[in-house]
Design a protein around this motif. Structure first.
Motif, PDB file in Angstrom:
ATOM      1  N   MET A   1      21.666 -26.637  21.399  1.00  0.00           N
ATOM      2  CA  MET A   1      22.067 -25.709  22.427  1.00  0.00           C
ATOM      3  C   MET A   1      23.317 -24.961  21.953  1.00  0.00           C
ATOM      4  N   LYS A   2      23.328 -23.677  22.170  1.00  0.00           N
ATOM      5  CA  LYS A   2      24.456 -22.866  21.738  1.00  0.00           C
ATOM      6  C   LYS A   2      25.681 -23.133  22.602  1.00  0.00           C
ATOM      7  N   GLN A   3      26.846 -22.884  22.004  1.00  0.00           N
ATOM      8  CA  GLN A   3      28.121 -23.141  22.679  1.00  0.00           C
ATOM      9  C   GLN A   3      28.217 -22.415  24.011  1.00  0.00           C
ATOM     10  N   GLU A   4      27.797 -21.169  24.065  1.00  0.00           N
ATOM     11  CA  GLU A   4      27.872 -20.385  25.294  1.00  0.00           C
ATOM     12  C   GLU A   4      27.052 -21.034  26.410  1.00  0.00           C
ATOM     13  N   ALA A   5      25.870 -21.512  26.089  1.00  0.00           N
ATOM     14  CA  ALA A   5      25.013 -22.167  27.082  1.00  0.00           C
ATOM     15  C   ALA A   5      25.638 -23.483  27.539  1.00  0.00           C
ATOM     16  N   ARG A   6      26.213 -24.253  26.602  1.00  0.00           N
ATOM     17  CA  ARG A   6      26.879 -25.510  26.977  1.00  0.00           C
ATOM     18  C   ARG A   6      28.071 -25.236  27.881  1.00  0.00           C
ATOM     19  N   SER A   7      28.815 -24.205  27.567  1.00  0.00           N
ATOM     20  CA  SER A   7      29.975 -23.847  28.362  1.00  0.00           C
ATOM     21  C   SER A   7      29.559 -23.460  29.783  1.00  0.00           C
ATOM     22  N   GLU A   8      28.519 -22.673  29.891  1.00  0.00           N
ATOM     23  CA  GLU A   8      28.032 -22.254  31.213  1.00  0.00           C
ATOM     24  C   GLU A   8      27.503 -23.451  31.995  1.00  0.00           C
ATOM     25  N   ARG A   9      26.833 -24.365  31.320  1.00  0.00           N
ATOM     26  CA  ARG A   9      26.330 -25.574  31.989  1.00  0.00           C
ATOM     27  C   ARG A   9      27.500 -26.412  32.489  1.00  0.00           C
ATOM     28  N   SER A  10      28.540 -26.568  31.678  1.00  0.00           N
ATOM     29  CA  SER A  10      29.734 -27.311  32.107  1.00  0.00           C
ATOM     30  C   SER A  10      30.364 -26.656  33.326  1.00  0.00           C
ATOM     31  N   ARG A  11      30.501 -25.348  33.274  1.00  0.00           N
ATOM     32  CA  ARG A  11      31.092 -24.605  34.396  1.00  0.00           C
ATOM     33  C   ARG A  11      30.285 -24.833  35.671  1.00  0.00           C
ATOM     34  N   THR A  12      28.976 -24.781  35.580  1.00  0.00           N
ATOM     35  CA  THR A  12      28.106 -24.999  36.734  1.00  0.00           C
ATOM     36  C   THR A  12      28.286 -26.409  37.288  1.00  0.00           C
ATOM     37  N   HIS A  13      28.340 -27.405  36.405  1.00  0.00           N
ATOM     38  CA  HIS A  13      28.530 -28.789  36.840  1.00  0.00           C
ATOM     39  C   HIS A  13      29.904 -28.990  37.484  1.00  0.00           C
ATOM     40  N   ILE A  14      30.912 -28.357  36.925  1.00  0.00           N
ATOM     41  CA  ILE A  14      32.267 -28.463  37.481  1.00  0.00           C
ATOM     42  C   ILE A  14      32.302 -27.874  38.891  1.00  0.00           C
ATOM     43  N   LEU A  15      31.724 -26.703  39.061  1.00  0.00           N
ATOM     44  CA  LEU A  15      31.723 -26.069  40.383  1.00  0.00           C
ATOM     45  C   LEU A  15      30.939 -26.889  41.400  1.00  0.00           C
ATOM     46  N   ALA A  16      29.799 -27.425  40.997  1.00  0.00           N
ATOM     47  CA  ALA A  16      28.998 -28.242  41.915  1.00  0.00           C
ATOM     48  C   ALA A  16      29.761 -29.500  42.318  1.00  0.00           C
ATOM     49  N   ALA A  17      30.406 -30.143  41.354  1.00  0.00           N
ATOM     50  CA  ALA A  17      31.185 -31.351  41.653  1.00  0.00           C
ATOM     51  C   ALA A  17      32.365 -31.020  42.562  1.00  0.00           C
ATOM     52  N   ALA A  18      33.068 -29.951  42.258  1.00  0.00           N
ATOM     53  CA  ALA A  18      34.219 -29.558  43.072  1.00  0.00           C
ATOM     54  C   ALA A  18      33.787 -29.216  44.492  1.00  0.00           C
ATOM     55  N   LEU A  19      32.664 -28.541  44.639  1.00  0.00           N
ATOM     56  CA  LEU A  19      32.166 -28.215  45.974  1.00  0.00           C
ATOM     57  C   LEU A  19      31.908 -29.487  46.776  1.00  0.00           C
ATOM     58  N   ARG A  20      31.247 -30.459  46.162  1.00  0.00           N
ATOM     59  CA  ARG A  20      30.982 -31.729  46.855  1.00  0.00           C
ATOM     60  C   ARG A  20      32.293 -32.411  47.247  1.00  0.00           C
ATOM     61  N   LEU A  21      33.225 -32.463  46.323  1.00  0.00           N
ATOM     62  CA  LEU A  21      34.482 -33.164  46.582  1.00  0.00           C
ATOM     63  C   LEU A  21      35.365 -32.430  47.589  1.00  0.00           C
ATOM     64  N   PHE A  22      35.558 -31.142  47.404  1.00  0.00           N
ATOM     65  CA  PHE A  22      36.394 -30.379  48.330  1.00  0.00           C
ATOM     66  C   PHE A  22      35.823 -30.418  49.744  1.00  0.00           C
ATOM     67  N   SER A  23      34.498 -30.282  49.869  1.00  0.00           N
ATOM     68  CA  SER A  23      33.906 -30.224  51.205  1.00  0.00           C
ATOM     69  C   SER A  23      33.843 -31.595  51.875  1.00  0.00           C
ATOM     70  N   SER A  24      34.002 -32.662  51.110  1.00  0.00           N
ATOM     71  CA  SER A  24      33.966 -33.988  51.720  1.00  0.00           C
ATOM     72  C   SER A  24      35.343 -34.632  51.846  1.00  0.00           C
ATOM     73  N   GLN A  25      36.255 -34.366  50.916  1.00  0.00           N
ATOM     74  CA  GLN A  25      37.561 -35.024  50.986  1.00  0.00           C
ATOM     75  C   GLN A  25      38.729 -34.057  50.967  1.00  0.00           C
ATOM     76  N   GLY A  26      38.447 -32.771  51.036  1.00  0.00           N
ATOM     77  CA  GLY A  26      39.507 -31.777  51.106  1.00  0.00           C
ATOM     78  C   GLY A  26      40.048 -31.385  49.743  1.00  0.00           C
ATOM     79  N   TYR A  27      40.881 -30.360  49.758  1.00  0.00           N
ATOM     80  CA  TYR A  27      41.481 -29.840  48.528  1.00  0.00           C
ATOM     81  C   TYR A  27      42.544 -30.803  47.997  1.00  0.00           C
ATOM     82  N   ARG A  28      43.485 -31.156  48.849  1.00  0.00           N
ATOM     83  CA  ARG A  28      44.573 -32.037  48.404  1.00  0.00           C
ATOM     84  C   ARG A  28      44.092 -33.454  48.126  1.00  0.00           C
TER      85      ARG A  28
END
Length: 158
Positions: A1-28
């Motif tokens: 897999m090319k670096q650009e695709a891996r980077s985009e996949r990481s970004r997508t996973h980070i956003l999905a994880a952050a959405l779950r965490l922020f919406s369940s336990q808040g920002y702080r």
């Protein structure tokens, strides 16, 4: 897999994880290490993708804004098809569908109101006035809905 695709996949996973965490336990209540762990990436990778935790939060709000301003958003489709005021049941079904699709994102609005005193919401909703004015000028089915400077989307969302 090319670096650009891996980077985009990481970004997508980070956003999905952050959405779950922020919406369940808040920002702080969420830290960068937790986001990295939930995303299955290193903390350094999170910082490579985003300058800080607030940049992730803003990106998620931008994603939410893109969803609810899309012509395919269920409430927008219903309003454009004339569901209001003629078919309130259809509008209610569209509202339920919209909430089901965007629930974790909508919870970010509450997080912002409580933890940031609405700092991001102000920018988030700033574009709705011009959008509502455009609908009114066009004379579309939802043109009669605007009251007191509140767009149809805002009235339904909050």
């Amino acid at each position: 897999m090319k670096q650009e695709a891996r980077s985009e996949r990481s970004r997508t996973h980070i956003l999905a994880a952050a959405l779950r965490l922020f919406s369940s336990q808040g920002y702080r209540g969420t830290n960068m290490r937790e986001i990295a762990q939930a995303a299955g990436v290193s903390t350094g990778n999170v910082y490579h993708q985003f300058a800080d935790k607030e940049a992730i939060f803003r990106t998620l709000l931008d994603d939410y804004s893109a969803q609810i301003t899309s012509p395919d958003y269920p409430i927008t489709r219903a309003l454009n098809d004339g569901a209001f005021p003629n078919d309130l049941r259809r509008l209610a079904r569209a509202t339920r569908e919209a909430i089901e699709q965007t629930r974790p994102y909508a919870l970010l609005a509450y997080v912002d109101a409580i933890e940031f005193e609405g700092k991001h919401l102000q920018a988030f909703f700033s574009h709705f006035r011009s959008r509502a004015e455009h609908v009114l000028a066009k004379g579309g089915p939802a043109s009669g809905v605007l009251r007191d400077g509140v767009s149809p989307e805002m009235a339904v969302q909050f």
